[in-house]
Design a protein around this motif. Structure first.
Motif, PDB file in Angstrom:
ATOM      1  N   HIS A  49       1.155  -1.346   0.068  1.00  0.00           N
ATOM      2  CA  HIS A  49      -0.096   0.017   0.252  1.00  0.00           C
ATOM      3  C   HIS A  49       0.797   1.422  -0.234  1.00  0.00           C
ATOM      4  O   HIS A  49       0.612   2.107  -0.392  1.00  0.00           O
ATOM      5  CB  HIS A  49      -1.050   0.118   1.135  1.00  0.00           C
ATOM      6  N   TYR A  50       2.160   0.987   0.713  1.00  0.00           N
ATOM      7  CA  TYR A  50       3.216   2.550   0.742  1.00  0.00           C
ATOM      8  C   TYR A  50       3.616   2.449  -0.592  1.00  0.00           C
ATOM      9  O   TYR A  50       3.364   4.087  -0.611  1.00  0.00           O
ATOM     10  CB  TYR A  50       4.027   2.047   2.130  1.00  0.00           C
ATOM     11  N   ASN A  51       3.891   1.548  -1.022  1.00  0.00           N
ATOM     12  CA  ASN A  51       4.897   1.807  -2.030  1.00  0.00           C
ATOM     13  C   ASN A  51       3.818   2.522  -3.437  1.00  0.00           C
ATOM     14  O   ASN A  51       3.858   2.875  -4.238  1.00  0.00           O
ATOM     15  CB  ASN A  51       5.170   0.425  -2.960  1.00  0.00           C
ATOM     16  N   ASN A  52       2.631   2.075  -3.473  1.00  0.00           N
ATOM     17  CA  ASN A  52       1.803   1.982  -4.255  1.00  0.00           C
ATOM     18  C   ASN A  52       1.174   3.678  -3.673  1.00  0.00           C
ATOM     19  O   ASN A  52       1.241   4.384  -5.202  1.00  0.00           O
ATOM     20  CB  ASN A  52      -0.038   1.171  -4.863  1.00  0.00           C
ATOM     21  N   VAL A  56       1.525   6.907  -7.307  1.00  0.00           N
ATOM     22  CA  VAL A  56       0.690   7.889  -7.130  1.00  0.00           C
ATOM     23  C   VAL A  56       0.621   9.737  -6.973  1.00  0.00           C
ATOM     24  O   VAL A  56       1.189  10.247  -7.758  1.00  0.00           O
ATOM     25  CB  VAL A  56      -0.752   6.864  -6.541  1.00  0.00           C
ATOM     26  N   LYS A  57       1.450   9.280  -5.687  1.00  0.00           N
ATOM     27  CA  LYS A  57       1.940  10.830  -5.830  1.00  0.00           C
ATOM     28  C   LYS A  57       3.254  11.221  -6.668  1.00  0.00           C
ATOM     29  O   LYS A  57       2.437  12.806  -7.128  1.00  0.00           O
ATOM     30  CB  LYS A  57       2.796  10.425  -3.823  1.00  0.00           C
ATOM     31  N   GLU A  58       4.091   9.958  -6.786  1.00  0.00           N
ATOM     32  CA  GLU A  58       4.885  10.762  -7.381  1.00  0.00           C
ATOM     33  C   GLU A  58       4.549  11.366  -9.632  1.00  0.00           C
ATOM     34  O   GLU A  58       5.157  12.089  -9.701  1.00  0.00           O
ATOM     35  CB  GLU A  58       6.333  10.003  -6.911  1.00  0.00           C
ATOM     36  N   ARG A  59       3.975  10.060 -10.060  1.00  0.00           N
ATOM     37  CA  ARG A  59       3.791  10.181 -11.087  1.00  0.00           C
ATOM     38  C   ARG A  59       2.028   9.903 -11.853  1.00  0.00           C
ATOM     39  O   ARG A  59       2.007  10.452 -13.400  1.00  0.00           O
ATOM     40  CB  ARG A  59       3.703   8.460 -11.760  1.00  0.00           C
ATOM     41  N   LYS A  60       1.394  10.459 -10.038  1.00  0.00           N
ATOM     42  CA  LYS A  60       0.049  10.694 -11.073  1.00  0.00           C
ATOM     43  C   LYS A  60      -1.210   9.686 -11.212  1.00  0.00           C
ATOM     44  O   LYS A  60      -1.254   9.680 -12.554  1.00  0.00           O
ATOM     45  CB  LYS A  60      -0.477  11.675 -11.096  1.00  0.00           C
ATOM     46  N   LYS A  61      -0.243   8.463 -11.514  1.00  0.00           N
ATOM     47  CA  LYS A  61      -0.724   7.039 -11.881  1.00  0.00           C
ATOM     48  C   LYS A  61      -0.749   6.133 -11.301  1.00  0.00           C
ATOM     49  O   LYS A  61      -0.106   6.123 -10.634  1.00  0.00           O
ATOM     50  CB  LYS A  61      -0.371   7.096 -13.256  1.00  0.00           C
ATOM     51  N   LEU A  62      -1.196   5.005 -11.484  1.00  0.00           N
ATOM     52  CA  LEU A  62      -1.577   3.718 -10.910  1.00  0.00           C
ATOM     53  C   LEU A  62      -0.178   2.419 -12.058  1.00  0.00           C
ATOM     54  O   LEU A  62      -0.700   2.749 -13.257  1.00  0.00           O
ATOM     55  CB  LEU A  62      -2.377   2.977 -10.828  1.00  0.00           C
ATOM     56  N   VAL A  63       0.398   1.915 -11.209  1.00  0.00           N
ATOM     57  CA  VAL A  63       1.609   1.570 -11.822  1.00  0.00           C
ATOM     58  C   VAL A  63       1.673   0.041 -11.490  1.00  0.00           C
ATOM     59  O   VAL A  63       1.342  -0.869 -10.272  1.00  0.00           O
ATOM     60  CB  VAL A  63       3.360   1.705 -11.210  1.00  0.00           C
ATOM     61  N   TYR A  64       1.432  -1.362 -12.241  1.00  0.00           N
ATOM     62  CA  TYR A  64       1.256  -2.555 -12.422  1.00  0.00           C
ATOM     63  C   TYR A  64       1.866  -2.918 -11.426  1.00  0.00           C
ATOM     64  O   TYR A  64       1.468  -3.826 -10.344  1.00  0.00           O
ATOM     65  CB  TYR A  64       0.837  -3.500 -13.340  1.00  0.00           C
ATOM     66  N   GLU A  97      -5.348  14.163  -2.748  1.00  0.00           N
ATOM     67  CA  GLU A  97      -4.373  13.966  -2.804  1.00  0.00           C
ATOM     68  C   GLU A  97      -3.935  14.200  -1.522  1.00  0.00           C
ATOM     69  O   GLU A  97      -3.108  14.150  -0.853  1.00  0.00           O
ATOM     70  CB  GLU A  97      -4.260  15.464  -3.891  1.00  0.00           C
ATOM     71  N   ASP A  98      -5.046  14.416  -0.697  1.00  0.00           N
ATOM     72  CA  ASP A  98      -5.589  15.211   0.321  1.00  0.00           C
ATOM     73  C   ASP A  98      -5.366  14.071   1.933  1.00  0.00           C
ATOM     74  O   ASP A  98      -4.603  14.372   2.444  1.00  0.00           O
ATOM     75  CB  ASP A  98      -6.771  15.670   0.534  1.00  0.00           C
ATOM     76  N   VAL A  99      -6.251  12.787   0.646  1.00  0.00           N
ATOM     77  CA  VAL A  99      -6.037  11.153   1.384  1.00  0.00           C
ATOM     78  C   VAL A  99      -4.057  10.763   1.248  1.00  0.00           C
ATOM     79  O   VAL A  99      -3.998  10.798   2.193  1.00  0.00           O
ATOM     80  CB  VAL A  99      -6.126  10.238   0.548  1.00  0.00           C
TER      81      VAL A  99
END
Length: 239
Positions: A49-52, A56-64, A97-99
């Motif tokens: 969860h932390y890595n994802n 999301v924070k750095e790339r504004k996208k999900l990474v498979y 982003e607030d979350v």
């Protein structure tokens, strides 16, 4: 324990207070697990969860690659489509982003607590070869002595090497054969001799014993750490 869904950031109601409630409830149960010295599966879930969250924070996208194996490529593609719609919505994205801003330090603290427990158990276990170690040690036997007690868990293990674009790493699979009560005559060396007689497909098996000096749950702490310790030990032998 209470699980946090893989796609908790994007599923259901996108609302800061709601997500905060979900997260705090999950972290409360994670803390309770650590209080009982149960590391797994909560520790690996926290890491995922932390890595994802960072991706999301750095790339504004999900990474498979950040998702565990239980999510399929098809599932991920559906999730990615949902997330793309969210990114396009400025108001909703602000909620996300607030979350993330709220969740990041809480995950960091929880992971530090898990790492402290992991390091404590790891410092209080010993690994040693039983008998002569052959040149081939990617499969063999793992003896596990919990504390306190006079029993040895006997596992057969197999180590596999995996490679991706960036690195090579080892995975380990174990299968419990049986539990043996130790005694003056039933030593680790004697147990290895018995196994060789019973399982002739491994005539000269690599055999290692991991002994715990502190009490901790077998399946949710000692065994996972012992497996990682064995992989590290074998990797150093192969170097």
């Amino acid at each position: 324990m209470q699980k946090l869904p893989i796609n908790w950031l994007t599923e259901g109601l996108i609302d800061f207070e709601y997500k905060k409630y979900l997260l705090l409830a999950y972290l409360k149960t994670a803390k309770a697990e650590f209080g009982q010295q149960r590391l797994y599966p909560v520790f690996s879930d926290l890491i995922m969860h932390y890595n994802n969250l960072k991706q999301v924070k750095e790339r504004k996208k999900l990474v498979y690659e950040a998702f565990p194996q239980r999510i399929t490529r098809a599932d991920f593609e559906k999730l990615e489509l949902v997330y793309e719609k969210i990114v396009a919505d400025d108001e909703t994205m602000q909620q996300i982003e607030d979350v993330i801003q709220f969740a990041s330090p809480l995950f960091t603290n929880a992971l530090q607590e898990g790492k402290t427990l992991y390091d404590f158990i790891e410092r209080h276990i010993e690994i040693n070869p039983v008998g002569i170690t052959p040149m081939y040690f990617d499969e063999g036997y793992l003896f596990l002595d919990a504390f306190p007690g006079k029993e040895t868990q006997v596992y057969v293990y197999r180590i596999s090497v995996f490679e991706n674009t960036y690195e090579k790493y080892r995975g380990i699979n174990t299968q419990l054969l049986h539990t043996v009560r130790r005694g003056l005559t039933q030593t680790h060396e004697h147990l290895k001799v018995q196994l060789v007689k019973q399982h002739q497909e491994l005539p000269n098996p690599a055999t290692f014993v991991v002994v715990s000096r502190v009490p901790c749950p077998l399946d949710s702490a000692l065994l996972p750490i012992a497996k990682r310790t064995l992989v590290k030990y074998v990797t150093e032998l192969a170097a």
